[in-house]
Design a protein around this motif. Sequence first.
Motif, PDB file in Angstrom:
ATOM      1  N   ARG A 260       3.806 -10.031  -0.825  1.00 54.88           N
ATOM      2  CA  ARG A 260       4.773 -10.834  -1.581  1.00 54.88           C
ATOM      3  C   ARG A 260       5.766  -9.946  -2.318  1.00 54.88           C
ATOM      4  N   HIS A 261       5.483  -8.630  -2.330  1.00 50.41           N
ATOM      5  CA  HIS A 261       6.377  -7.650  -2.956  1.00 50.41           C
ATOM      6  C   HIS A 261       6.653  -6.538  -1.937  1.00 50.41           C
ATOM      7  N   PRO A 262       7.316  -6.856  -0.838  1.00 55.00           N
ATOM      8  CA  PRO A 262       7.506  -5.875   0.238  1.00 55.00           C
ATOM      9  C   PRO A 262       8.301  -4.651  -0.195  1.00 55.00           C
ATOM     10  N   LEU A 263       9.139  -4.786  -1.208  1.00 55.58           N
ATOM     11  CA  LEU A 263       9.912  -3.632  -1.655  1.00 55.58           C
ATOM     12  C   LEU A 263       9.021  -2.633  -2.395  1.00 55.58           C
ATOM     13  N   THR A 264       8.042  -3.158  -3.146  1.00 51.24           N
ATOM     14  CA  THR A 264       7.051  -2.276  -3.766  1.00 51.24           C
ATOM     15  C   THR A 264       6.273  -1.531  -2.687  1.00 51.24           C
ATOM     16  N   LEU A 265       5.909  -2.244  -1.643  1.00 51.88           N
ATOM     17  CA  LEU A 265       5.178  -1.630  -0.535  1.00 51.88           C
ATOM     18  C   LEU A 265       6.040  -0.582   0.168  1.00 51.88           C
ATOM     19  N   SER A 266       7.342  -0.848   0.274  1.00 57.98           N
ATOM     20  CA  SER A 266       8.246   0.112   0.909  1.00 57.98           C
ATOM     21  C   SER A 266       8.327   1.403   0.108  1.00 57.98           C
ATOM     22  N   PHE A 267       8.360   1.276  -1.240  1.00 56.48           N
ATOM     23  CA  PHE A 267       8.366   2.486  -2.066  1.00 56.48           C
ATOM     24  C   PHE A 267       7.073   3.275  -1.868  1.00 56.48           C
ATOM     25  N   LEU A 268       5.932   2.569  -1.837  1.00 59.53           N
ATOM     26  CA  LEU A 268       4.655   3.255  -1.653  1.00 59.53           C
ATOM     27  C   LEU A 268       4.614   4.014  -0.332  1.00 59.53           C
ATOM     28  N   LEU A 269       5.179   3.430   0.711  1.00 59.66           N
ATOM     29  CA  LEU A 269       5.200   4.110   2.004  1.00 59.66           C
ATOM     30  C   LEU A 269       6.019   5.395   1.921  1.00 59.66           C
ATOM     31  N   ALA A 270       7.202   5.300   1.298  1.00 61.24           N
ATOM     32  CA  ALA A 270       8.032   6.498   1.146  1.00 61.24           C
ATOM     33  C   ALA A 270       7.304   7.553   0.319  1.00 61.24           C
ATOM     34  N   TYR A 271       6.684   7.113  -0.785  1.00 62.27           N
ATOM     35  CA  TYR A 271       5.977   8.053  -1.653  1.00 62.27           C
ATOM     36  C   TYR A 271       4.805   8.694  -0.935  1.00 62.27           C
ATOM     37  N   LEU A 272       4.078   7.886  -0.148  1.00 61.16           N
ATOM     38  CA  LEU A 272       2.947   8.422   0.612  1.00 61.16           C
ATOM     39  C   LEU A 272       3.393   9.598   1.464  1.00 61.16           C
ATOM     40  N   HIS A 380       7.573   0.392 -12.782  1.00 58.16           N
ATOM     41  CA  HIS A 380       8.474  -0.755 -12.869  1.00 58.16           C
ATOM     42  C   HIS A 380       8.235  -1.764 -11.749  1.00 58.16           C
ATOM     43  N   LEU A 381       7.565  -1.339 -10.691  1.00 57.25           N
ATOM     44  CA  LEU A 381       7.372  -2.181  -9.511  1.00 57.25           C
ATOM     45  C   LEU A 381       6.029  -2.889  -9.513  1.00 57.25           C
ATOM     46  N   VAL A 382       5.248  -2.744 -10.599  1.00 52.40           N
ATOM     47  CA  VAL A 382       3.906  -3.312 -10.684  1.00 52.40           C
ATOM     48  C   VAL A 382       3.965  -4.672 -11.372  1.00 52.40           C
ATOM     49  N   PRO A 383       3.487  -5.750 -10.729  1.00 49.07           N
ATOM     50  CA  PRO A 383       3.423  -7.048 -11.407  1.00 49.07           C
ATOM     51  C   PRO A 383       2.506  -6.985 -12.623  1.00 49.07           C
ATOM     52  N   ARG A 384       2.873  -7.711 -13.655  1.00 48.20           N
ATOM     53  CA  ARG A 384       2.098  -7.675 -14.892  1.00 48.20           C
ATOM     54  C   ARG A 384       0.674  -8.159 -14.654  1.00 48.20           C
ATOM     55  N   GLY A 385      -0.288  -7.475 -15.303  1.00 51.41           N
ATOM     56  CA  GLY A 385      -1.693  -7.834 -15.200  1.00 51.41           C
ATOM     57  C   GLY A 385      -2.406  -7.229 -14.005  1.00 51.41           C
ATOM     58  N   LYS A 386      -1.697  -6.435 -13.191  1.00 52.16           N
ATOM     59  CA  LYS A 386      -2.310  -5.861 -11.997  1.00 52.16           C
ATOM     60  C   LYS A 386      -2.131  -4.349 -11.963  1.00 52.16           C
ATOM     61  N   GLU A 387      -2.119  -3.739 -13.147  1.00 53.05           N
ATOM     62  CA  GLU A 387      -1.820  -2.308 -13.242  1.00 53.05           C
ATOM     63  C   GLU A 387      -2.827  -1.456 -12.479  1.00 53.05           C
ATOM     64  N   ALA A 388      -4.133  -1.668 -12.737  1.00 54.46           N
ATOM     65  CA  ALA A 388      -5.144  -0.821 -12.096  1.00 54.46           C
ATOM     66  C   ALA A 388      -5.177  -1.049 -10.589  1.00 54.46           C
ATOM     67  N   GLU A 389      -5.031  -2.312 -10.167  1.00 56.79           N
ATOM     68  CA  GLU A 389      -5.022  -2.605  -8.732  1.00 56.79           C
ATOM     69  C   GLU A 389      -3.892  -1.857  -8.026  1.00 56.79           C
ATOM     70  N   TYR A 390      -2.684  -1.987  -8.562  1.00 53.16           N
ATOM     71  CA  TYR A 390      -1.539  -1.380  -7.905  1.00 53.16           C
ATOM     72  C   TYR A 390      -1.547   0.137  -8.034  1.00 53.16           C
TER      73      TYR A 390
END
Length: 457
Positions: A260-272, A380-390
Amino acid sequence: MTAETADTAEPAGGATGPDGPAERRREQRGWYFYDFACSVYSTSVITVFLGPYLTSVAKAAADADGFVHPLGIPVRAGSLFAYSVSASLVLAVVLMPIVGAAADRTGRKKPLLAAAAYTGAAATTAMFFLDGHRYLLGAFLLIVANAATAIAMMLYNAFLPQIAEPDERDAVSSRGWAFGYTSGALVLVLNLILYSGHDSFGLSESEAVRICLASAGVWWGVFTVVPLLRLRDRGVPRAGRGATGSGWRQLRATLSDMRRHPLTLSFLLAYLVYNDGVQTVISQASVYGSEELGLGQTTLITAVLLVQVLAVAGALAMGRMARVYGAKRTILGSLVIWTLILVAGYFLPAGSPVFFYLLAAAIGLVLGGSQALSRSLFSHLVPRGKEAEYFSAYEMSDRGLSWLGPLVFGLAYQLTGSYRDAIGSLVIFFVIGSVLLARVPVRQAVAAAGNPVPERI
């Protein structure tokens, strides 16, 4: 606080309340000290001493063809360290979803941070007993310590959205890295004194190295007390199944949520991708310097010390640059420099400390800043309440999935017998990572995560 978890039971406070500016600054100072505590492991153990030393122990135990045989598998002695780093990161991948789920479901990140940190510190301290032909002991302790480091950093990073407002995260993250490089430089000076003067201290070279390794574990354990005293757990336990048993289920849920947050996932891929290159350069630089360039241990120590000193200034300077140009553009600029560093490293002449020092200086100027800004940008790309998960997924990109670089490095050496080919193979990580990051619209990604968009990002 803006990034407070959604399920917190604590109301926002005033200037002196539990979440007011004064208390937030107090927690930030405590948070900096975990970088101060654990960075000596990365500097003294991974970057300087353990790679060359474990390689020498493995070579002493090798057969006539230069191979050791852990679990009956033939491994070139010069590749053992790189393979052990890869194994530790695979272990971290297995454990981080479980720990991340436990942190979010119980709302108790701090006790889990303590457990991971002291497991790593204990394994590092036990490296004092790595002597003779005990390459298996060294590989085991490295795997445990490195996996514990990754898990602890996941939990540590997850505090950032809770202790810093959106507009101050670049600065707070950069100060944390600066604290870490300061401690790394300080301990490395002490290590250099001990190693260079080991004869005058009545120690053999091996004993001096093992003391330096163990002292990093002691330092890590002692200064971890500061963040444990100052940081606060905010979340309340969530309803649901037990955290430990649902770790992988939670990871699947997190990855599903990321759809549901594909742009967050895109950043993670680049960072990986680009961070895999960064982590491999950090962990393999000393092996490259000693085995390929023929540089002595004292040269390697002073070069890494130069990295630490310049990394403090580099992290703070890049934090300021991010205020003007934004974090994304600043990171992209640093990746260009990383690429040039590797190209220069490939052609570096053997037995030439001056050129190695120049390369170390360049690494120092971009190392801390590229990592600090990546961390703050992701927050900044982490939904609130899901810090540890993300941040569990982020840490997999940071360390947990950074097994490919060391594996490629180790395979390149195993197949060619040349560390130059191994170091040259890492350029592709920075090139592909830069392209992927450039394609991420970060302002849109922040808004899509439901967070306020900073003026500069």
